[in-house]
Design a protein around this motif. Structure first.
Motif, PDB file in Angstrom:
ATOM      1  N   ARG A 269      58.011  25.689  86.527  1.00 44.97           N
ATOM      2  CA  ARG A 269      57.272  25.153  87.672  1.00 44.97           C
ATOM      3  C   ARG A 269      56.995  23.664  87.486  1.00 44.97           C
ATOM      4  NH1 ARG A 269      55.487  29.287  90.980  1.00 44.97           N
ATOM      5  NH2 ARG A 269      53.901  28.003  91.970  1.00 44.97           N
ATOM      6  N   LEU A 270      56.792  23.239  86.242  1.00 45.78           N
ATOM      7  CA  LEU A 270      56.644  21.814  85.958  1.00 45.78           C
ATOM      8  C   LEU A 270      57.915  21.074  86.368  1.00 45.78           C
ATOM      9  CD1 LEU A 270      54.954  19.514  84.567  1.00 45.78           C
ATOM     10  CD2 LEU A 270      56.226  20.059  82.482  1.00 45.78           C
ATOM     11  N   ALA A 271      59.073  21.626  86.014  1.00 44.79           N
ATOM     12  CA  ALA A 271      60.345  21.002  86.380  1.00 44.79           C
ATOM     13  C   ALA A 271      60.531  21.007  87.896  1.00 44.79           C
ATOM     14  CB  ALA A 271      61.494  21.739  85.698  1.00 44.79           C
ATOM     15  N   GLY A 272      60.160  22.089  88.556  1.00 44.83           N
ATOM     16  CA  GLY A 272      60.276  22.149  90.004  1.00 44.83           C
ATOM     17  C   GLY A 272      59.424  21.097  90.687  1.00 44.83           C
ATOM     18  N   ALA A 273      58.194  20.914  90.199  1.00 41.20           N
ATOM     19  CA  ALA A 273      57.309  19.906  90.771  1.00 41.20           C
ATOM     20  C   ALA A 273      57.880  18.511  90.566  1.00 41.20           C
ATOM     21  CB  ALA A 273      55.925  20.007  90.131  1.00 41.20           C
ATOM     22  N   ALA A 274      58.416  18.244  89.372  1.00 38.48           N
ATOM     23  CA  ALA A 274      58.996  16.935  89.092  1.00 38.48           C
ATOM     24  C   ALA A 274      60.181  16.654  90.011  1.00 38.48           C
ATOM     25  CB  ALA A 274      59.426  16.851  87.626  1.00 38.48           C
ATOM     26  N   ALA A 275      61.004  17.672  90.256  1.00 41.32           N
ATOM     27  CA  ALA A 275      62.167  17.494  91.128  1.00 41.32           C
ATOM     28  C   ALA A 275      61.738  17.209  92.563  1.00 41.32           C
ATOM     29  CB  ALA A 275      63.054  18.738  91.066  1.00 41.32           C
ATOM     30  N   LEU A 276      60.693  17.883  93.027  1.00 39.88           N
ATOM     31  CA  LEU A 276      60.180  17.624  94.381  1.00 39.88           C
ATOM     32  C   LEU A 276      59.651  16.194  94.509  1.00 39.88           C
ATOM     33  CD1 LEU A 276      58.309  20.987  95.022  1.00 39.88           C
ATOM     34  CD2 LEU A 276      60.290  20.152  96.291  1.00 39.88           C
ATOM     35  N   LEU A 277      58.938  15.742  93.480  1.00 37.80           N
ATOM     36  CA  LEU A 277      58.439  14.372  93.510  1.00 37.80           C
ATOM     37  C   LEU A 277      59.584  13.373  93.462  1.00 37.80           C
ATOM     38  CD1 LEU A 277      55.299  14.595  91.188  1.00 37.80           C
ATOM     39  CD2 LEU A 277      55.343  14.281  93.665  1.00 37.80           C
ATOM     40  N   ALA A 278      60.620  13.680  92.662  1.00 38.69           N
ATOM     41  CA  ALA A 278      61.767  12.775  92.585  1.00 38.69           C
ATOM     42  C   ALA A 278      62.465  12.658  93.938  1.00 38.69           C
ATOM     43  CB  ALA A 278      62.753  13.263  91.515  1.00 38.69           C
ATOM     44  N   ALA A 279      62.603  13.784  94.649  1.00 39.80           N
ATOM     45  CA  ALA A 279      63.223  13.753  95.976  1.00 39.80           C
ATOM     46  C   ALA A 279      62.371  12.939  96.950  1.00 39.80           C
ATOM     47  CB  ALA A 279      63.413  15.168  96.504  1.00 39.80           C
ATOM     48  N   THR A 280      61.055  13.088  96.862  1.00 36.76           N
ATOM     49  CA  THR A 280      60.165  12.358  97.755  1.00 36.76           C
ATOM     50  C   THR A 280      60.191  10.873  97.467  1.00 36.76           C
ATOM     51  OG1 THR A 280      58.710  14.305  97.772  1.00 36.76           O
ATOM     52  CG2 THR A 280      57.815  12.271  98.685  1.00 36.76           C
ATOM     53  N   GLU A 281      60.192  10.508  96.179  1.00 34.98           N
ATOM     54  CA  GLU A 281      60.189   9.086  95.868  1.00 34.98           C
ATOM     55  C   GLU A 281      61.530   8.440  96.216  1.00 34.98           C
ATOM     56  OE1 GLU A 281      58.997   8.927  91.797  1.00 34.98           O
ATOM     57  OE2 GLU A 281      60.987   9.343  90.989  1.00 34.98           O
ATOM     58  N   ALA A 282      62.627   9.181  96.115  1.00 33.31           N
ATOM     59  CA  ALA A 282      63.917   8.640  96.558  1.00 33.31           C
ATOM     60  C   ALA A 282      63.862   8.328  98.050  1.00 33.31           C
ATOM     61  CB  ALA A 282      65.040   9.636  96.259  1.00 33.31           C
ATOM     62  N   ALA A 283      63.318   9.258  98.832  1.00 29.21           N
ATOM     63  CA  ALA A 283      63.200   9.048 100.274  1.00 29.21           C
ATOM     64  C   ALA A 283      62.270   7.877 100.589  1.00 29.21           C
ATOM     65  CB  ALA A 283      62.690  10.322 100.944  1.00 29.21           C
ATOM     66  N   ALA A 284      61.151   7.785  99.869  1.00 30.31           N
ATOM     67  CA  ALA A 284      60.177   6.731 100.144  1.00 30.31           C
ATOM     68  C   ALA A 284      60.703   5.354  99.740  1.00 30.31           C
ATOM     69  CB  ALA A 284      58.868   7.026  99.406  1.00 30.31           C
ATOM     70  N   LEU A 285      61.393   5.286  98.602  1.00 30.79           N
ATOM     71  CA  LEU A 285      61.956   3.998  98.174  1.00 30.79           C
ATOM     72  C   LEU A 285      63.037   3.528  99.136  1.00 30.79           C
ATOM     73  CD1 LEU A 285      62.242   4.052  94.279  1.00 30.79           C
ATOM     74  CD2 LEU A 285      61.165   2.304  95.684  1.00 30.79           C
ATOM     75  N   LEU A 286      63.915   4.435  99.528  1.00 29.46           N
ATOM     76  CA  LEU A 286      64.917   4.064 100.528  1.00 29.46           C
ATOM     77  C   LEU A 286      64.243   3.666 101.840  1.00 29.46           C
ATOM     78  CD1 LEU A 286      67.773   6.645  99.920  1.00 29.46           C
ATOM     79  CD2 LEU A 286      67.972   4.163  99.829  1.00 29.46           C
ATOM     80  N   GLY A 287      63.133   4.330 102.159  1.00 27.78           N
ATOM     81  CA  GLY A 287      62.381   3.948 103.355  1.00 27.78           C
ATOM     82  C   GLY A 287      61.826   2.544 103.263  1.00 27.78           C
ATOM     83  N   SER A 288      61.294   2.186 102.085  1.00 27.42           N
ATOM     84  CA  SER A 288      60.725   0.843 101.932  1.00 27.42           C
ATOM     85  C   SER A 288      61.814  -0.217 102.046  1.00 27.42           C
ATOM     86  CB  SER A 288      59.990   0.715 100.588  1.00 27.42           C
ATOM     87  OG  SER A 288      60.889   0.696  99.485  1.00 27.42           O
ATOM     88  N   ARG A 289      63.015   0.097 101.594  1.00 34.49           N
ATOM     89  CA  ARG A 289      64.115  -0.853 101.711  1.00 34.49           C
ATOM     90  C   ARG A 289      64.746  -0.805 103.109  1.00 34.49           C
ATOM     91  NH1 ARG A 289      65.674  -3.791  97.511  1.00 34.49           N
ATOM     92  NH2 ARG A 289      67.662  -4.177  98.573  1.00 34.49           N
TER      93      ARG A 289
ATOM     94  N   ALA B 150      67.462  28.663  88.349  1.00 34.01           N
ATOM     95  CA  ALA B 150      66.732  28.487  87.087  1.00 34.01           C
ATOM     96  C   ALA B 150      67.417  27.486  86.163  1.00 34.01           C
ATOM     97  CB  ALA B 150      66.591  29.838  86.389  1.00 34.01           C
ATOM     98  N   ASP B 151      68.755  27.421  86.207  1.00 34.97           N
ATOM     99  CA  ASP B 151      69.447  26.541  85.259  1.00 34.97           C
ATOM    100  C   ASP B 151      69.161  25.075  85.556  1.00 34.97           C
ATOM    101  OD1 ASP B 151      70.974  26.756  87.673  1.00 34.97           O
ATOM    102  OD2 ASP B 151      72.723  25.948  86.636  1.00 34.97           O
ATOM    103  N   ALA B 152      69.065  24.707  86.847  1.00 35.34           N
ATOM    104  CA  ALA B 152      68.767  23.314  87.199  1.00 35.34           C
ATOM    105  C   ALA B 152      67.371  22.934  86.731  1.00 35.34           C
ATOM    106  CB  ALA B 152      68.896  23.110  88.704  1.00 35.34           C
ATOM    107  N   ARG B 153      66.429  23.860  86.856  1.00 37.23           N
ATOM    108  CA  ARG B 153      65.070  23.586  86.383  1.00 37.23           C
ATOM    109  C   ARG B 153      65.039  23.477  84.863  1.00 37.23           C
ATOM    110  NH1 ARG B 153      60.355  26.826  89.723  1.00 37.23           N
ATOM    111  NH2 ARG B 153      60.477  25.570  91.635  1.00 37.23           N
ATOM    112  N   ALA B 154      65.775  24.339  84.180  1.00 37.61           N
ATOM    113  CA  ALA B 154      65.772  24.329  82.717  1.00 37.61           C
ATOM    114  C   ALA B 154      66.335  23.023  82.170  1.00 37.61           C
ATOM    115  CB  ALA B 154      66.568  25.522  82.188  1.00 37.61           C
TER     116      ALA B 154
END
Length: 317
Positions: free
Chosen positions: A86-106, A292-296
């Motif tokens: 679940r820690l890995a899942g949360a990190a991946a969700l944040l990474a997807a959001t920050e990619a979208a937000a950074l591209l948005g700022s640019r 599960a493998d992507a999270r692991a």
């Protein structure tokens, strides 16, 4: 040109976004006033369209909330408070959001004419995906809901046509994807209440998949990229038939945007991160369980980052 217009045109919005995010991470209470501190003419010289800029920049605040929760969870994951996947899942969700937000700022610089879509999408993502990340971590915190969905649903017809035609501003998209590169001046006269072109980031997906295949991207990237393109195509068929106020389709479009942002930036984040981000995005798009493998695989890198004192996500503060 007025002094206020010159400020707006020549501000580096990626740098401003990063600054807001860092300051919010240090002092979350004081940072809640940051959107109101955008006073280059208070952006009101641009009328309602100026709010598109501040809406994108304000995504820094929920991301900072997610950053703090992720760091705290990584520090205690060994005691079983948070399950490692679940820690890995949360990190991946944040990474997807920050990619979208950074591209948005640019996009403020490179895709100014599309900000009516970009601002509505990024505002929604900052609510839905960050809240999902917090839920993965067992946090009771919630981010404030976005009121921007209506701005997106009104543009469904143009988004459908743009995706079907593959319409993109390739020059502006390249500038938006050049994270950390010098931004061009903002064409403030391109700001509009709706985007005539649609959304280049999403509409480039079939062409982006073709480039990845030609460039020999790894199968772990190509596989989920194909799934994302298929899901995006199916979503646009549904958008063509949808009632304007269909919230499920708004969330679906936001997820496709997050996936497209993650895929666009994968050379900067690496195969492990893009695979994990697309894993979480596709699970929500397709109403399935994350693999599960992507999270692991992500968990090992995440814990290495934590032990080394580095930001836990690729573009983290």
């Amino acid at each position: 040109m007025s002094v206020e217009d010159a400020h707006i045109q020549h501000t580096d919005y990626e740098a401003l976004f990063r600054s807001w995010r860092a300051r919010a991470g240090e002092d979350p209470v004081a940072a809640t006033g940051l959107p109101h501190a955008f006073t280059y003419g208070d952006a009101t010289a641009l009328g309602a369209q100026g709010c598109q800029v501040t809406t994108i920049l304000a995504t820094a605040l929920p991301l900072a909330t997610g950053d703090r929760a992720l760091r705290e969870a990584a520090a205690v994951v060994a005691d079983g408070t948070v399950a490692p996947p679940r820690l890995a899942g949360a990190a991946a969700l944040l990474a997807a959001t920050e990619a979208a937000a950074l591209l948005g700022s640019r996009a403020i610089h490179g895709l100014t004419a599309e900000l009516s879509v970009v601002s509505a999408v990024t505002a929604g993502l900052a609510t839905t995906l960050v809240t999902s990340a917090l839920a993965e971590l067992g946090s009771a915190e919630r981010t404030e809901p976005s009121a921007a969905a209506g701005l997106l649903t009104a543009q469904f017809p143009r988004l459908v046509r743009g995706f079907a035609a593959g319409t993109t501003d390739s020059t502006g998209l390249a500038e938006a994807a050049d994270i950390g590169g010098p931004p061009g001046a903002v064409d403030i006269h391109a700001l509009a209440g709706s985007s005539r072109r649609g959304c280049s980031l999403v509409q480039q997906l079939p062409a982006l998949l073709g480039r990845l295949e030609r460039d020999g991207a790894p199968s772990s990237v190509i596989g989920p990229a194909k799934e994302l393109v298929t899901a995006a195509d199916q979503l646009h068929w549904r958008l063509a038939e949808a009632a304007p106020a269909d919230g499920e389709l708004v969330r679906g479009y936001q997820l496709v945007y997050a996936g497209a942002a993650s895929l666009t930036l994968w050379p900067r984040t690496g195969e492990v991160w893009v695979r994990a981000a697309l894993n979480e995005v596709l699970a929500r798009l397709l109403d399935s369980e994350p693999a599960a493998d992507a999270r692991a695989r992500l968990l090992a890198e995440l814990l290495d980052r934590h032990r080394g004192g580095h930001p836990l996500t690729p573009f983290g503060a």
